[in-house]
Design a protein around this motif. Structure first.
Motif, PDB file in Angstrom:
ATOM      1  N   LEU A 227       0.848  -1.182   0.000  1.00  0.00           N
ATOM      2  CA  LEU A 227       0.000   0.000   0.000  1.00  0.00           C
ATOM      3  C   LEU A 227       0.887   1.235   0.000  1.00  0.00           C
ATOM      4  O   LEU A 227       1.913   1.270   0.685  1.00  0.00           O
ATOM      5  CB  LEU A 227      -0.904   0.008   1.244  1.00  0.00           C
ATOM      6  CG  LEU A 227      -1.777   1.248   1.463  1.00  0.00           C
ATOM      7  CD1 LEU A 227      -2.910   1.294   0.444  1.00  0.00           C
ATOM      8  CD2 LEU A 227      -2.344   1.272   2.888  1.00  0.00           C
TER       9      LEU A 227
ATOM     10  N   VAL B 292       0.826   5.179   0.961  1.00  0.00           N
ATOM     11  CA  VAL B 292       0.170   6.335   1.572  1.00  0.00           C
ATOM     12  C   VAL B 292       0.882   7.565   1.036  1.00  0.00           C
ATOM     13  O   VAL B 292       2.112   7.639   1.091  1.00  0.00           O
ATOM     14  CB  VAL B 292       0.237   6.289   3.112  1.00  0.00           C
ATOM     15  CG1 VAL B 292      -0.365   7.562   3.710  1.00  0.00           C
ATOM     16  CG2 VAL B 292      -0.475   5.050   3.646  1.00  0.00           C
TER      17      VAL B 292
ATOM     18  N   TYR C  67      -3.476   2.703  -3.194  1.00  0.00           N
ATOM     19  CA  TYR C  67      -2.907   3.853  -2.496  1.00  0.00           C
ATOM     20  C   TYR C  67      -3.963   4.500  -1.606  1.00  0.00           C
ATOM     21  O   TYR C  67      -5.170   4.390  -1.850  1.00  0.00           O
ATOM     22  CB  TYR C  67      -2.371   4.887  -3.492  1.00  0.00           C
ATOM     23  CG  TYR C  67      -3.422   5.445  -4.435  1.00  0.00           C
ATOM     24  CD1 TYR C  67      -4.210   6.539  -4.074  1.00  0.00           C
ATOM     25  CD2 TYR C  67      -3.644   4.862  -5.679  1.00  0.00           C
ATOM     26  CE1 TYR C  67      -5.183   7.036  -4.929  1.00  0.00           C
ATOM     27  CE2 TYR C  67      -4.619   5.359  -6.535  1.00  0.00           C
ATOM     28  CZ  TYR C  67      -5.389   6.450  -6.153  1.00  0.00           C
ATOM     29  OH  TYR C  67      -6.359   6.935  -6.990  1.00  0.00           O
ATOM     30  N   LEU C  68      -3.481   5.159  -0.565  1.00  0.00           N
ATOM     31  CA  LEU C  68      -4.318   6.007   0.287  1.00  0.00           C
ATOM     32  C   LEU C  68      -3.782   7.420   0.128  1.00  0.00           C
ATOM     33  O   LEU C  68      -2.702   7.743   0.624  1.00  0.00           O
ATOM     34  CB  LEU C  68      -4.247   5.556   1.746  1.00  0.00           C
ATOM     35  CG  LEU C  68      -4.921   6.476   2.771  1.00  0.00           C
ATOM     36  CD1 LEU C  68      -6.430   6.566   2.505  1.00  0.00           C
ATOM     37  CD2 LEU C  68      -4.670   5.987   4.197  1.00  0.00           C
TER      38      LEU C  68
ATOM     39  N   TYR D 156      -8.014  11.026  -8.200  1.00  0.00           N
ATOM     40  CA  TYR D 156      -8.794   9.928  -7.637  1.00  0.00           C
ATOM     41  C   TYR D 156     -10.174   9.853  -8.278  1.00  0.00           C
ATOM     42  O   TYR D 156     -10.669   8.764  -8.609  1.00  0.00           O
ATOM     43  CB  TYR D 156      -8.931  10.108  -6.123  1.00  0.00           C
ATOM     44  CG  TYR D 156      -9.839   9.090  -5.480  1.00  0.00           C
ATOM     45  CD1 TYR D 156      -9.397   7.790  -5.238  1.00  0.00           C
ATOM     46  CD2 TYR D 156     -11.152   9.429  -5.135  1.00  0.00           C
ATOM     47  CE1 TYR D 156     -10.244   6.847  -4.655  1.00  0.00           C
ATOM     48  CE2 TYR D 156     -11.997   8.492  -4.561  1.00  0.00           C
ATOM     49  CZ  TYR D 156     -11.538   7.213  -4.323  1.00  0.00           C
ATOM     50  OH  TYR D 156     -12.370   6.278  -3.759  1.00  0.00           O
TER      51      TYR D 156
ATOM     52  N   GLY E 270      -7.746   3.374  -5.724  1.00  0.00           N
ATOM     53  CA  GLY E 270      -7.177   3.645  -4.403  1.00  0.00           C
ATOM     54  C   GLY E 270      -8.229   4.145  -3.437  1.00  0.00           C
ATOM     55  O   GLY E 270      -9.429   3.881  -3.593  1.00  0.00           O
ATOM     56  N   PHE E 271      -7.777   4.871  -2.430  1.00  0.00           N
ATOM     57  CA  PHE E 271      -8.639   5.441  -1.408  1.00  0.00           C
ATOM     58  C   PHE E 271      -8.227   6.904  -1.224  1.00  0.00           C
ATOM     59  O   PHE E 271      -7.066   7.248  -1.395  1.00  0.00           O
ATOM     60  CB  PHE E 271      -8.488   4.687  -0.084  1.00  0.00           C
ATOM     61  CG  PHE E 271      -8.738   3.201  -0.195  1.00  0.00           C
ATOM     62  CD1 PHE E 271      -9.983   2.663   0.064  1.00  0.00           C
ATOM     63  CD2 PHE E 271      -7.711   2.343  -0.582  1.00  0.00           C
ATOM     64  CE1 PHE E 271     -10.211   1.301  -0.048  1.00  0.00           C
ATOM     65  CE2 PHE E 271      -7.933   0.972  -0.692  1.00  0.00           C
ATOM     66  CZ  PHE E 271      -9.180   0.451  -0.418  1.00  0.00           C
TER      67      PHE E 271
ATOM     68  N   VAL F 122      -8.486  10.447   1.303  1.00  0.00           N
ATOM     69  CA  VAL F 122      -8.840  11.185   2.514  1.00  0.00           C
ATOM     70  C   VAL F 122      -8.724  12.659   2.181  1.00  0.00           C
ATOM     71  O   VAL F 122      -7.654  13.140   1.814  1.00  0.00           O
ATOM     72  CB  VAL F 122      -7.898  10.826   3.688  1.00  0.00           C
ATOM     73  CG1 VAL F 122      -8.174  11.732   4.883  1.00  0.00           C
ATOM     74  CG2 VAL F 122      -8.075   9.373   4.081  1.00  0.00           C
TER      75      VAL F 122
ATOM     76  N   ALA G  13      -9.837   6.732   8.661  1.00  0.00           N
ATOM     77  CA  ALA G  13      -9.399   5.785   7.636  1.00  0.00           C
ATOM     78  C   ALA G  13      -9.068   4.445   8.288  1.00  0.00           C
ATOM     79  O   ALA G  13      -8.268   4.378   9.228  1.00  0.00           O
ATOM     80  CB  ALA G  13      -8.182   6.331   6.899  1.00  0.00           C
TER      81      ALA G  13
ATOM     82  N   VAL H  35      -7.125   1.590   8.137  1.00  0.00           N
ATOM     83  CA  VAL H  35      -5.945   1.054   7.459  1.00  0.00           C
ATOM     84  C   VAL H  35      -5.950  -0.468   7.453  1.00  0.00           C
ATOM     85  O   VAL H  35      -5.558  -1.100   6.473  1.00  0.00           O
ATOM     86  CB  VAL H  35      -4.655   1.589   8.120  1.00  0.00           C
ATOM     87  CG1 VAL H  35      -3.426   0.978   7.452  1.00  0.00           C
ATOM     88  CG2 VAL H  35      -4.595   3.102   8.015  1.00  0.00           C
TER      89      VAL H  35
ATOM     90  N   ILE I 104      -8.129  -1.523   4.714  1.00  0.00           N
ATOM     91  CA  ILE I 104      -7.503  -1.245   3.426  1.00  0.00           C
ATOM     92  C   ILE I 104      -6.419  -2.275   3.121  1.00  0.00           C
ATOM     93  O   ILE I 104      -6.346  -2.822   2.019  1.00  0.00           O
ATOM     94  CB  ILE I 104      -6.920   0.184   3.407  1.00  0.00           C
ATOM     95  CG1 ILE I 104      -8.058   1.204   3.458  1.00  0.00           C
ATOM     96  CG2 ILE I 104      -6.068   0.406   2.162  1.00  0.00           C
ATOM     97  CD1 ILE I 104      -7.583   2.629   3.646  1.00  0.00           C
TER      98      ILE I 104
ATOM     99  N   ALA J 267      -6.492  -4.790   0.103  1.00  0.00           N
ATOM    100  CA  ALA J 267      -5.674  -4.231  -0.971  1.00  0.00           C
ATOM    101  C   ALA J 267      -5.298  -5.322  -1.966  1.00  0.00           C
ATOM    102  O   ALA J 267      -4.730  -6.351  -1.587  1.00  0.00           O
ATOM    103  CB  ALA J 267      -4.413  -3.601  -0.379  1.00  0.00           C
TER     104      ALA J 267
END
Length: 311
Positions: free
Chosen positions: A228, A230, A247-248, A260, A266-267, A269, A278, A280, A283, A287
């Motif tokens: 992942l 971030v 990805y976050l 996005y 991905g995700f 925020v 979030a 994690v 996720i 993922a």
């Protein structure tokens, strides 16, 4: 003895003495030589798509337009954030001085949520410059709306073409990579993101900047080792997308939200206030590598190939 240096470098004529400059290609690519790898992967993607290595010129440096107009047949401007305010003089000079056909490829605007930060070149300056271009490819609708011109092609950054296939080198990816835009966050914001990461995951760090002993390939290897990404960087999300890695994205710039919205995989925020919400663990557990869609990128590259052959 040549000193050890891992950084990817191009044949940048802006860094050569006047009496040593000569053209090796028929097309010149304007780019930014700032060591953020997000300035290099788009150029490499363009070269891969067109199957040719081009001379380059850093748009931060004074351009010898007489040399450019005399020695090249065409100009590519891109990719990355060349709409940033620091390039305003380049765009003005391009409008006034460039006498050969030009295109813009994989370029985007800067739209920080903190309005005190520097953003994009004046849109009237950009609009005047882009009217000179035969083809225009921008990376999102925000950038297209900002210049408000017809016939703009929108697609992902050509970075995704460069990293396409590299994901085959992944071996049992695990853990998290934090790709940080250090200049975009103040210290308080950095502390909040760091605490979130420390409390939730074991992570590696990259600022996406090439250094003498940590070049682009070593940075990309960190991506390949991660399950992942971030990121507070747009190109953290773009590289993750191109590699098919979830990805976050923590958004400090509207261009991240726009990426996005357009391409997903991905995700997101949208604020630090939402960061602690979030999940994690969810996720990470969910993922899964995904195949990026290169259709739009190849569609535009085919147009460019035709353009390169036109007299």
């Amino acid at each position: 003895m040549i000193p050890y240096d891992e950084r990817i470098k191009f044949r940048d004529l802006s860094k050569k003495r006047v009496n040593t400059r000569f053209a090796k290609s028929k097309i010149l690519n304007f780019y930014s030589s700032n060591n953020n790898i997000g300035n290099y992967t788009p150029v490499l993607g363009i070269q891969k798509l067109l199957n040719q290595e081009y001379d380059v010129w850093c748009a931060h440096q004074q351009v010898d337009w007489d040399f450019v107009n005399t020695n090249y047949e065409k100009v590519i401007i891109g990719g990355a954030g060349l709409f940033h305010l620091s390039f305003e003089n380049f765009w003005k000079d391009f409008t006034r001085e460039c006498k050969i056909p030009a295109i813009v490829w994989g370029v985007g605007g800067i739209f920080p949520k903190d309005r005190s930060l520097k953003a994009s070149v004046n849109n009237k300056v950009l609009k005047t410059a882009l009217r000179k271009c035969d083809l225009i490819n921008l990376r999102d609708d925000l950038s297209a709306d900002y210049v408000d011109l017809p016939n703009i092609h929108i697609s992902q950054c050509p970075t995704i073409s460069y990293v396409d296939g590299v994901q085959n080198n992944r071996q049992k990816p695990k853990g998290v990579l934090y790709s940080s835009h250090e200049e975009l966050l103040n210290q308080k914001e950095k502390n909040i993101v760091n605490k979130f990461l420390v409390d939730n995951v074991d992570f590696m760090f990259t600022d996406n900047i090439q250094y003498q002993f940590c070049g682009m390939n070593r940075i990309l290897d960190k991506y390949l080792k991660s399950k992942l990404i971030v990121t507070t960087r747009l190109h953290g999300a773009i590289i993750a997308y191109g590699l098919g890695i979830p990805y976050l994205a923590i958004s400090f710039d509207e261009k991240v939200d726009e990426f996005y919205r357009l391409y997903g995989n991905g995700f997101l925020v949208k604020s630090l206030e939402d960061l602690n919400n979030a999940d994690v663990e969810y996720i990470l557990n969910n993922a899964q590598d995904q195949i990026p869609d290169l259709t739009l990128v190849h569609e535009f590259s085919n147009e460019v190939l035709i353009w390169t052959r036109d007299n």
